[in-house]
Each structure stands twice: as C-alpha cells, then as structure tokens.
Design a protein around this motif. Structure first.
Motif, PDB file in Angstrom:
ATOM      1  N   SER A 158       0.840  -1.192   0.000  1.00  0.00           N
ATOM      2  CA  SER A 158       0.000   0.000   0.000  1.00  0.00           C
ATOM      3  C   SER A 158       0.875   1.243   0.000  1.00  0.00           C
ATOM      4  N   ALA A 159       0.353   2.352   0.517  1.00  0.00           N
ATOM      5  CA  ALA A 159       0.929   3.671   0.246  1.00  0.00           C
ATOM      6  C   ALA A 159       2.266   3.941   0.921  1.00  0.00           C
ATOM      7  N   ASP A 160       2.445   3.506   2.168  1.00  0.00           N
ATOM      8  CA  ASP A 160       3.649   3.858   2.920  1.00  0.00           C
ATOM      9  C   ASP A 160       4.806   2.939   2.506  1.00  0.00           C
ATOM     10  N   GLY A 187      -0.469  -3.851   6.236  1.00  0.00           N
ATOM     11  CA  GLY A 187       0.314  -3.563   5.039  1.00  0.00           C
ATOM     12  C   GLY A 187      -0.516  -3.388   3.791  1.00  0.00           C
ATOM     13  N   LEU A 188      -1.700  -3.987   3.757  1.00  0.00           N
ATOM     14  CA  LEU A 188      -2.551  -3.927   2.571  1.00  0.00           C
ATOM     15  C   LEU A 188      -3.665  -2.895   2.687  1.00  0.00           C
ATOM     16  N   ASP A 189      -3.846  -2.312   3.866  1.00  0.00           N
ATOM     17  CA  ASP A 189      -4.987  -1.429   4.127  1.00  0.00           C
ATOM     18  C   ASP A 189      -6.306  -2.150   3.841  1.00  0.00           C
ATOM     19  N   MET A 190      -6.407  -3.374   4.348  1.00  0.00           N
ATOM     20  CA  MET A 190      -7.594  -4.189   4.130  1.00  0.00           C
ATOM     21  C   MET A 190      -7.922  -5.020   5.363  1.00  0.00           C
ATOM     22  N   VAL A 191      -9.197  -5.380   5.484  1.00  0.00           N
ATOM     23  CA  VAL A 191      -9.621  -6.483   6.332  1.00  0.00           C
ATOM     24  C   VAL A 191     -10.140  -7.566   5.394  1.00  0.00           C
ATOM     25  N   ARG A 209     -13.827  -8.318   0.891  1.00  0.00           N
ATOM     26  CA  ARG A 209     -12.703  -7.512   1.377  1.00  0.00           C
ATOM     27  C   ARG A 209     -13.193  -6.110   1.759  1.00  0.00           C
ATOM     28  N   ILE A 210     -12.696  -5.612   2.899  1.00  0.00           N
ATOM     29  CA  ILE A 210     -13.000  -4.242   3.323  1.00  0.00           C
ATOM     30  C   ILE A 210     -11.742  -3.417   3.093  1.00  0.00           C
ATOM     31  N   ILE A 211     -11.850  -2.394   2.253  1.00  0.00           N
ATOM     32  CA  ILE A 211     -10.682  -1.618   1.844  1.00  0.00           C
ATOM     33  C   ILE A 211     -10.724  -0.245   2.519  1.00  0.00           C
ATOM     34  N   PHE A 212      -9.559   0.172   3.039  1.00  0.00           N
ATOM     35  CA  PHE A 212      -9.460   1.404   3.810  1.00  0.00           C
ATOM     36  C   PHE A 212      -8.607   2.438   3.083  1.00  0.00           C
ATOM     37  N   PRO A 213      -8.639   3.709   3.522  1.00  0.00           N
ATOM     38  CA  PRO A 213      -7.858   4.752   2.849  1.00  0.00           C
ATOM     39  C   PRO A 213      -6.371   4.400   2.827  1.00  0.00           C
ATOM     40  N   HIS A 237      -3.295   6.040  10.961  1.00  0.00           N
ATOM     41  CA  HIS A 237      -4.097   7.264  10.901  1.00  0.00           C
ATOM     42  C   HIS A 237      -4.745   7.620  12.242  1.00  0.00           C
ATOM     43  N   SER A 238      -4.634   6.730  13.237  1.00  0.00           N
ATOM     44  CA  SER A 238      -5.285   6.946  14.538  1.00  0.00           C
ATOM     45  C   SER A 238      -6.765   7.262  14.358  1.00  0.00           C
ATOM     46  N   THR A 239      -7.441   6.395  13.633  1.00  0.00           N
ATOM     47  CA  THR A 239      -8.868   6.560  13.393  1.00  0.00           C
ATOM     48  C   THR A 239      -9.616   5.264  13.671  1.00  0.00           C
TER      49      THR A 239
END
Length: 374
Positions: A158-160, A187-191, A209-213, A237-239
């Motif tokens: 993912s992004a980082d 690492g994938l920004d997913m559940v 799949r649940i995809i996050f920002p 992101h502390s969200t």
C-alpha cells in the motif's frame, strides 16, 4: 520461580489477570519480562506479578472458554531452529492458575502478532505480521496443537513505502454471526474475510474484502455485542472506522479520530474494545499516551469522541475491561505498569485509580478461577 517484588503463583484469588509480555530487545521495545505473568485482581487493584511460564516474547495470549488451555504466541523470527515465530499450548489449572506446556509449533511465518480460537473444531489461528500470512492449527481434546491445518499468504502493498511495502497480517477475529474469520492486514490497508472449513482450510471471500484509505494501517477490529456493528482501528491514521453488517459483508457508516481535536503529536493507535454495555468504544493511543472513549449512536452507527484520558505511562498497548465492568486495566509497555482507570459511563469519563509495576506488559487477559472448595 519469582522475581524481586513478585508473588508466588500457587494460590490465586478470584480475578486472575494473565499478562503477555516482551522478554527480549526488538527494534521497537526493550523487553525485560521473564515470560507469561499473572496478577491477582480485586476491586480496581492489580496485585504484583508472578511468573507462570518462561517464554520468549509471549506478546499475545488467548484462552479457551473453560479456562483450561492457554495459547501463547512467540513474537520472534527464529523459533526452535526455524526461521519463524512460534506458538505454545499450555494446560492451565483453573484452581491455581499453574501453566504446564503441552508443546510448541512454528507459527509458519515470522513475528506473529495475534492468535484467536476459531471454529467449532476448534482451531487456533495465528496472524504472522512480518510474513503477512495466516496459519490455522488443529487442536486435540486436551488442547494440544496437533498440526498445521491451513496457511494463507497475503500478497500486495500500500501507500507507505516503509510500513506497507508488503502485507502485515495483524489480527485474527472470528465473526460471531457467520463464523467466518476476519483478518486485519496493516500492510494492505484491508480487512480480509475467510471461510474456515472443518479441516482448518482457509478460503478467502474476495468479494467481502473491506478496503481502507491508503496509509490508514488497519490493526485491530472489534464487534459490538449486537453483532451488527464492526469497529476497525487504524494504527497509522489513529482513526476508528464504524461499519454495519449488510448482506454478506459490511458497509462503512462513519470514521472518527481517536485523538483530541488539534492534536499534532505523533501517535499510533493500538487496541480497540467495546464496553460490556455496548454504549462506548475504547481505543489506546501510543505517543499521545491515552485511552480514547467514544460514544456510539446505535441509530446512525457513528462514534463521537467524548473523552481522552492519559494512561500515566508510555506506549499503552492492550487494555481490558474488568469482569464487573467498572474499570479498564491498561498495559503501559514502555513504562512497565498496569494502570487502573475507573469508568463513568454517565459522565462520560475515565479516572485513574491505581498503578502496579509489571515488566513490559503487552497483552491483558482475565482467566476464570475455580471457586474455592468448602
């Protein structure tokens, strides 16, 4: 064996708290504990720690409903001659709390971060963080780990570029309604969602799949007692993202910061728990060392940050609600303490009550204690 300031583990009063710890120096922690610890608990006060079992970095513990078997991961990259982490099963005497090893297995991946008991068989599932994989292990009637039943390797990034160059499975969570298994991958920004069959084989339901920002870093998840609401904590992101069950999957209904408005301090979220009443969701912040208290609107499925309480210690990792629902116990990893916070759901607020010195606490778990014999 006891350490200075520790008690014997031979006779534990009702309210035994098991403590997973770090025992070695890793890039992000200087572990000083000797293994799995135990503390007594009564009326908001955590007793001094006792050593239950020597173990390498037993950073996550899980226990059967009977309280007779404990499983501990070993967060390492080399375990018993293999380039992997490990997991050990322990028989537990519910009267004394004593642990006896039933044997260990490689976790089939490096640096495991979490384990959970899943399925009717049951199976023990392990999330291997460094490897980005999920392993399932069969169990015997006595709780022993019998075999590696299934292994799924996550793929992607993912992004980082530093934290998300590859998959990092961080938590395994059984769905209380469907029996499927959710796996948060930082690492994938997913559940990811898996079916777990009677042989322990994992089959992903890709459509769920649940995809996050990008860069959010989903770390841990928690279900509301109603089974309809799911909360996903994003470490980077502390969200907190709130989702509601819809059909075979989940849809997002809200996103809320775990940090107070205007906070610019670097912080990373660690753990999420839902209060026994279902009225609040709690999350721990590391850096801005605190517990966030968020009120749930059951109608809209959204969260409102109503209180943030300092943890009186550094790097609060795990925390848990006491069996009577009156307190939160918080593991301050880097300042070697477990702090008790009183819960006031009507205010709403948290209030520090007491603190106990415990080396490198990472995971907190209440275990059933057998009633005293007449």
């Amino acid at each position: 064996m006891t350490l200075p300031g520790q008690t014997e583990a031979a006779s534990l009063p009702p309210g035994e708290l098991l403590v997973g710890t770090y025992t070695e120096t890793l890039p992000f922690v200087t572990g000083t504990a000797p293994g799995i610890l135990s503390c007594s608990y009564e009326d908001g006060v955590v007793g001094p720690p006792a050593l239950l079992a020597k173990a390498r970095n037993p950073s996550w513990l899980t226990i059967t409903g009977s309280g007779r078997t404990v499983y501990a991961i070993h967060e390492v990259t080399d375990f018993e001659g293999q380039a992997a982490g490990g997991i050990t099963a322990y028989a537990r005497d519910p009267g004394t709390g004593e642990l006896t090893s039933l044997g260990s297995h490689s976790s089939a991946g490096q640096s495991p971060a979490h384990a959970a008991i899943c399925g009717p068989a049951p199976f023990v599932l392990v999330a291997n963080y460094d490897s980005g994989s999920v392993a399932s292990f069969g169990t015997g009637q006595d709780g022993t780990l019998t075999r590696l039943a299934g292994l799924r390797q996550h793929v992607g990034s993912s992004a980082d570029p530093e934290r998300q160059a590859g998959p990092h499975a961080h938590m395994v969570c059984p769905d209380p309604v469907t029996g499927r298994v959710l796996v948060a991958d930082l690492g994938l920004d997913m559940v990811l969602s898996y079916d777990l069959d009677t042989d322990g084989v994992l089959t992903e339901r890709v459509a769920q799949r649940i995809i996050f920002p990008p860069g959010a870093g989903p770390r841990h998840v928690a279900f509301h007692p109603d089974g309809r609401h799911l909360f996903v904590l994003n470490e980077m992101h502390s969200t907190l993202i709130t989702l509601r069950r819809e059909g075979a999957g989940f849809v997002q209904s809200g996103i809320t910061s775990t940090l107070p408005q205007g906070c610019t301090q670097h912080s990373e979220a660690a753990e999420v728990r839902v209060s026994a009443s279902g009225r609040y969701v709690f999350a721990s912040n590391r850096g801005f060392d605190s517990i966030a208290m968020l009120a749930l609107d059951p109608g809209s499925g959204t969260l409102d940050l109503v209180h943030v309480e300092p943890t009186r210690g550094r790097e609060p990792r795990d925390f848990c609600q006491t069996p009577d629902g009156r307190y939160l116990l918080v593991a301050n990893q880097d300042s070697h303490s477990i702090v008790t916070l009183a819960i006031d759901e009507d205010a709403p607020a948290l209030r520090a009550v007491s603190s106990t010195t415990v080396p490198s606490p990472v995971c907190l778990l209440f275990a059933p204690v057998a009633p005293a014999q007449p």
